[in-house]
Every structure is written in C-alpha cells, then in structure tokens.
Design a protein around this motif. Structure first.
Motif, mmCIF file in Angstrom:
data_model
loop_
_atom_site.group_PDB
_atom_site.id
_atom_site.type_symbol
_atom_site.label_atom_id
_atom_site.label_comp_id
_atom_site.label_asym_id
_atom_site.label_seq_id
_atom_site.Cartn_x
_atom_site.Cartn_y
_atom_site.Cartn_z
ATOM 1 N N GLY A 1 -24.458 -5.305 0.465
ATOM 2 C CA GLY A 1 -23.993 -3.964 0.753
ATOM 3 C C GLY A 1 -25.159 -3.000 0.882
ATOM 4 N N ARG B 1 -19.267 -2.364 0.982
ATOM 5 C CA ARG B 1 -19.499 -3.802 1.113
ATOM 6 C C ARG B 1 -18.174 -4.558 1.164
ATOM 7 N NH1 ARG B 1 -22.299 -7.018 -3.772
ATOM 8 N NH2 ARG B 1 -20.416 -6.140 -4.742
ATOM 9 N N SER B 2 -17.208 -4.162 0.344
ATOM 10 C CA SER B 2 -15.920 -4.836 0.310
ATOM 11 C C SER B 2 -15.192 -4.713 1.647
ATOM 12 C CB SER B 2 -15.062 -4.258 -0.822
ATOM 13 O OG SER B 2 -13.785 -4.849 -0.842
ATOM 14 N N LEU C 1 -23.380 -8.094 4.103
ATOM 15 C CA LEU C 1 -22.103 -8.496 3.516
ATOM 16 C C LEU C 1 -22.286 -9.016 2.095
ATOM 17 C CD1 LEU C 1 -20.349 -10.339 6.499
ATOM 18 C CD2 LEU C 1 -20.147 -7.952 5.795
ATOM 19 N N ASP C 2 -23.447 -9.564 1.800
ATOM 20 C CA ASP C 2 -23.728 -10.072 0.460
ATOM 21 C C ASP C 2 -24.119 -8.955 -0.501
ATOM 22 O OD1 ASP C 2 -24.291 -12.187 -1.538
ATOM 23 O OD2 ASP C 2 -26.373 -11.547 -1.262
ATOM 24 N N SER D 1 -16.444 -10.630 8.294
ATOM 25 C CA SER D 1 -16.847 -11.983 7.934
ATOM 26 C C SER D 1 -16.387 -13.024 8.942
ATOM 27 C CB SER D 1 -16.285 -12.354 6.535
ATOM 28 O OG SER D 1 -16.859 -11.535 5.538
ATOM 29 N N ASP D 2 -15.430 -12.668 9.795
ATOM 30 C CA ASP D 2 -14.914 -13.600 10.789
ATOM 31 C C ASP D 2 -14.393 -12.807 11.965
ATOM 32 O OD1 ASP D 2 -14.143 -16.006 11.937
ATOM 33 O OD2 ASP D 2 -12.184 -16.039 10.953
ATOM 34 N N ALA E 1 -25.285 -10.826 7.475
ATOM 35 C CA ALA E 1 -24.973 -11.667 6.314
ATOM 36 C C ALA E 1 -25.564 -11.071 5.038
ATOM 37 C CB ALA E 1 -25.492 -13.076 6.538
ATOM 38 N N ALA F 1 -16.576 -4.171 4.564
ATOM 39 C CA ALA F 1 -17.327 -4.943 5.548
ATOM 40 C C ALA F 1 -17.034 -6.436 5.415
ATOM 41 C CB ALA F 1 -18.819 -4.674 5.390
ATOM 42 N N ARG F 2 -16.971 -6.914 4.189
ATOM 43 C CA ARG F 2 -16.640 -8.330 3.976
ATOM 44 C C ARG F 2 -15.245 -8.652 4.488
ATOM 45 N NH1 ARG F 2 -18.474 -9.659 -2.277
ATOM 46 N NH2 ARG F 2 -20.705 -9.989 -1.884
ATOM 47 N N GLU F 3 -14.322 -7.758 4.248
ATOM 48 C CA GLU F 3 -12.924 -7.996 4.634
ATOM 49 C C GLU F 3 -12.789 -8.153 6.143
ATOM 50 O OE1 GLU F 3 -8.800 -8.387 4.672
ATOM 51 O OE2 GLU F 3 -10.193 -8.577 2.991
ATOM 52 N N ASP G 1 -20.252 -0.573 -3.352
ATOM 53 C CA ASP G 1 -19.346 -1.712 -3.485
ATOM 54 C C ASP G 1 -18.132 -1.584 -2.572
ATOM 55 O OD1 ASP G 1 -20.915 -3.044 -5.278
ATOM 56 O OD2 ASP G 1 -19.811 -2.399 -7.069
#
Length: 256
Positions: A183, A246-247, A180-181, A254-255, A177, A249-251, A243
């Motif tokens: 990076g 991180r982007s 993801l916040d 996150s789920d 977490a 990884a978030r994509e 960035d």
C-alpha cells in the motif's frame, strides 16, 4: 457482452443512419422527459424566487413516462483479455484496464487515491521505475474513468523507442504487486489526498462549467443519489488510511 457500455453509448453510425423519424420521436418521448431530468440553479439567488421562476417556465411540461434506472452493473472481469491495435504512431503504448465500481462508490473513491499514489509526481513508484530509473517509458499514468454503472481503473505507459512493450508491462506489474502488498505510505497518501482536495476546491470556486458548483450538484444527484453525495465522497478522502487504500486496490486490481 450485453452491458450498456459494451457498445458506444452515443450509438453506432449504422444505427443512427437507419433510424426513422418515428424512432427518433419515440426515443425522445421515452427518455427526454422531466421524469429523467435534473435542473440545478447555482449562484447568488433567492430560493423562493427561483422556485417560482422554475414553476413558471417548466411547470407545464409533462413528466413523461416513469424511468426505471439501474444503479450499478460492475462488469468485473477474470483473467486477461487482450487486444492489439496498429497505427502509424511514433511510440507504442500499453493500456491496462480493470472494471471497478461506479462513481461515488467508496472503493472507487479509494482507488482514485491509489491511482494518484501510484503515478502522480516524480516520486511516485511508477514514474520512478519506468521513466526515471529504468528509462523504459517516456510517460506513465494511472487514473479512474468514473461512470454511472461501473468505472474503469486505467494504467497507461508509452514505451521509449527501442523498448518492447512486454518490458514496460512487466515493470508495471512488478510495481503494482508491491503496491498491493504494501500500500501507500502515509506521506504518499497525504500528497494524493491534497491533490484531490485541491482539484475539488478549484472546481467549487466556479459556479458553472465542468467541476463547478452546478455540475457537481447535478452529478451528485444523478449518480450519487442526492445533491450532497460529493460531501460524503470528500469525507472518504479525508478519512482514508493506507490500509483502506491497499485493501480497495487488492480487491479490484488483483485480477481482471
């Protein structure tokens, strides 16, 4: 369900044992033809001479039926799916797996940097938290299993004796977490990039074998669509920013 990776790609024993000789002949006739093959010749060779030799040895082989290939099928998941396996092993282990894009996809390349940033080396957040500081696990790793239709991002950790897996999983989720916040920072990304580049260069020092010149050219052609796909992938490594990592990884993390 129904995805080509939802069953063992080498086949189940009951299916192999039930196959008739005609089944095997038809399978090879459909799939093991020149239309579904790539040949790579690497080394200190003369191009014209190689082409002549290939035509002499392989030119008479029939192309076989045309092959229709799917480029990707990302079995993206939502929520959680859990499976527990029991065996007589000294330590419990948790595997956390996300379905992500196929090999040579830009996001998958960025995710490989994220995996190294998360777990490679003693200064990495997962190692620092689970192994060194809290001593919840004896080992932890993150990595990509790159495949043609879709890849998998995998984090695994072995619980220290006496530690519950739920504690290990909770710590992994907390560190993920944060990643993801925020990076990776610039220095961590630089180390991850250097490690991946070093592996690429070591492979290219060999002509054959896994990761060697011929293997990389063939994989680039079959999965990446052209022999130089590995160069485009290396360019993504080179230009990756914190960035961008991180982007990606978030994509995908996150789920699911």
């Amino acid at each position: 369900e129904g995805h080509p990776y939802s069953w063992p790609t080498i086949g189940r024993m009951e299916d192999l044992e039930a196959a008739t000789l005609d089944d095997v002949h038809n399978w090879f006739r459909d799939w093991y033809g020149a239309a579904n093959a790539v040949i790579v010749i690497a080394g200190d060779v003369d191009t014209d001479d190689v082409i002549a030799r290939v035509e002499r040895h392989f030119g008479a082989i029939d192309s076989g039926p045309p092959i229709t290939r799917r480029n990707q099928w990302i079995a993206r998941m939502q929520g959680e799916k859990r499976e527990t396996m029991q065996d007589n092993v000294p330590q419990a282990r948790v595997h956390m797996v996300w379905n992500v894009p196929p090999d040579f996809h830009d996001d998958t390349t960025l995710l490989s940097l994220a995996a190294r940033a998360l777990s490679q080396g003693r200064a990495s957040p997962l190692y620092q938290r689970l192994v060194y500081r809290d001593q919840l696990a004896t080992d932890v790793s993150a990595g990509l299993w790159e495949k043609e239709l879709g890849s998998q991002f995998i984090i695994q950790a072995s619980a220290r004796p006496g530690v519950e897996l739920r504690e290990v999983e909770a710590a992994i989720r907390e560190e993920l977490a944060v990643f993801l916040d925020q990076g990776p920072d610039a220095d961590t990304l630089a180390r991850a990039r250097t490690g991946l580049y070093a592996g690429l260069v070591r492979g290219l020092e060999r002509v054959g074998g896994f990761g060697g010149k011929s293997d990389l050219l063939a994989r680039s052609e079959v999965i990446g669509g052209s022999p130089d796909a590995w160069q485009r992938q290396a360019e993504v490594y080179r230009k990756a920013t914190p960035d961008a990592v991180r982007s990606a990884a978030r994509e995908w993390l996150s789920d699911g």
